[in-house]
Design an enzyme around this catalytic site. Structure first.
Site, short mmCIF file in Angstrom:
data_model
loop_
_atom_site.label_atom_id
_atom_site.label_comp_id
_atom_site.label_asym_id
_atom_site.label_seq_id
_atom_site.Cartn_x
_atom_site.Cartn_y
_atom_site.Cartn_z
N GLY A 180 6.87 -7.26 -0.64
CA GLY A 180 6.08 -8.57 -0.39
C GLY A 180 5.60 -9.71 -0.40
N HIS A 181 4.89 -9.94 -1.63
CA HIS A 181 4.43 -10.85 -1.83
C HIS A 181 5.37 -11.94 -2.24
CE1 HIS A 181 1.51 -7.58 -3.32
NE2 HIS A 181 0.66 -8.53 -2.49
N ASP A 199 -2.08 -6.97 6.91
CA ASP A 199 -3.24 -6.59 7.42
C ASP A 199 -3.50 -7.47 8.39
OD1 ASP A 199 -3.95 -4.73 4.49
OD2 ASP A 199 -2.85 -6.48 3.76
N GLN A 244 -7.42 -8.84 8.88
CA GLN A 244 -7.93 -9.26 7.70
C GLN A 244 -7.35 -10.78 7.85
OE1 GLN A 244 -7.00 -8.87 3.49
NE2 GLN A 244 -5.06 -9.67 3.35
N SER A 265 3.30 -2.41 0.28
CA SER A 265 1.80 -2.43 0.09
C SER A 265 1.82 -1.87 -1.69
CB SER A 265 0.94 -1.54 1.10
OG SER A 265 0.02 -1.25 0.61
N SER A 266 0.77 -2.42 -2.50
CA SER A 266 0.54 -2.22 -3.51
C SER A 266 0.35 -0.91 -3.66
CB SER A 266 -0.28 -2.78 -4.14
OG SER A 266 0.16 -4.47 -4.68
N ARG A 267 0.10 0.44 -2.28
CA ARG A 267 -0.70 1.46 -2.90
C ARG A 267 0.52 2.28 -3.03
NH1 ARG A 267 -5.34 -0.85 0.19
NH2 ARG A 267 -7.40 -0.24 -1.47
#
Ligand code: PAF
Length: 276
Positions: free
Chosen positions: A28-29, A141, A144, A176-178
């Site tokens: 995603g990044h 997000d 955000q 997501s990093s999570r």
């Protein structure tokens, strides 16, 4: 790609495209970095785990830290600079906290007290240090993104905020990093979120969209729902039938891992899919 550990080494170009992150980079990044690269050759990525936005200390402690992998992924996607800021770089004269206002206390902000004040505070400090022309954020997000746009309009009006589409895994789960904290059966359960969002998108009335969204989410017993709403993307207030830009927002937990997602309710736009 140049790795920067001292803010004095930050580039001073007038055409920097900035991708702020908390590290633990993933595809995603990388898609944000690739989009930034279409704008300019000066792509700067920051990786800083911002303590101000973690109201839950164990979430902060458990946040994945993968600096070597971050270097590899940022470079592979075409970043020109990767900056690992420290607190002194960001707040040379001390932290001046910024308020995310009333909308910052709703939805995600209602469950995570102070979270968005922490986000806009750090993004303001990052913007002041980098002085980019563009800053790129993922739509996943959404609240955000909305609050950063508002803060930036007031404090950094020369920066263009570029919203980028959510990248999803083949099972539909938003990257997501999570996600690394989900075991295989958690992941299977997590697929309910994008399934519910897509089904809601397929309905024609606001009320049936909401009904479908909530029914499907509640059918997965392992998903502990926090909120599922449809908001006006222009104001972030609860949408009505006449709202043009209807966005569904969802948050909840699976096995203690907080997951959030969003989807436009207006189109059948398909998000970018990646292989695991
Ligand atoms: O989305 C994130 O990774 C963070 O909230 C951000 C924008 C980098 C601020 O710490």
């Amino acid at each position: 790609m140049k790795v920067i550990r001292d803010a004095k080494e930050l580039p001073r170009a007038s055409d920097i495209a900035f991708v702020p992150t908390m590290g633990a980079l993933h595809a995603g990044h990388q898609s944000l970095i690739r989009r930034a690269r279409q704008l300019t050759e000066n792509v700067l990525v920051s990786a800083y785990i911002n303590p101000l936005q973690f109201e839950n200390k164990s979430d902060l402690a458990n946040y994945p830290k993968t600096p070597l992998n971050d270097e590899e992924l940022a470079s592979e996607a075409g970043a020109t600079y990767l900056w690992f800021p420290n607190e002194n770089d960001l707040y040379p004269t001390g932290i001046s906290e910024i308020s995310a206002g009333e909308i910052g206390q709703k939805f995600e902000g209602a469950s995570r007290t102070g979270h968005f004040n922490g986000v806009v505070t750090v993004v303001n400090a990052l913007f002041s240090a980098v002085q980019p022309r563009w800053a790129l954020f993922g739509e996943k997000d959404l609240q955000q993104l909305f609050l950063i746009k508002k803060m930036s309009e007031m404090l950094h009006p020369h920066i263009s905020i570029v919203a980028c589409e959510t990248v999803r895994d083949v099972d539909g789960l938003a990257l997501s990093s999570r996600n690394v904290r989900l075991n295989p059966s958690d992941r299977e359960a997590a697929a309910v979120i994008s399934r519910a969002l897509k089904s809601a998108q397929g309905e024609s009335e606001l009320s049936t969209k909401l009904q479908s969204l909530r029914e499907i989410l509640s059918s997965e017993k392992r998903f502990a729902l926090d909120y599922a709403e449809i908001v006006d993307g222009e104001t972030f207030e609860i949408a009505s039938e006449t709202t043009i830009d209807q966005r569904a927002i969802v948050a909840g937990w699976i096995n203690g891992v907080r997951l959030i997602d969003t989807m436009s309710m207006n189109s059948s736009r398909v998000n970018v899919l990646v292989s695991p």
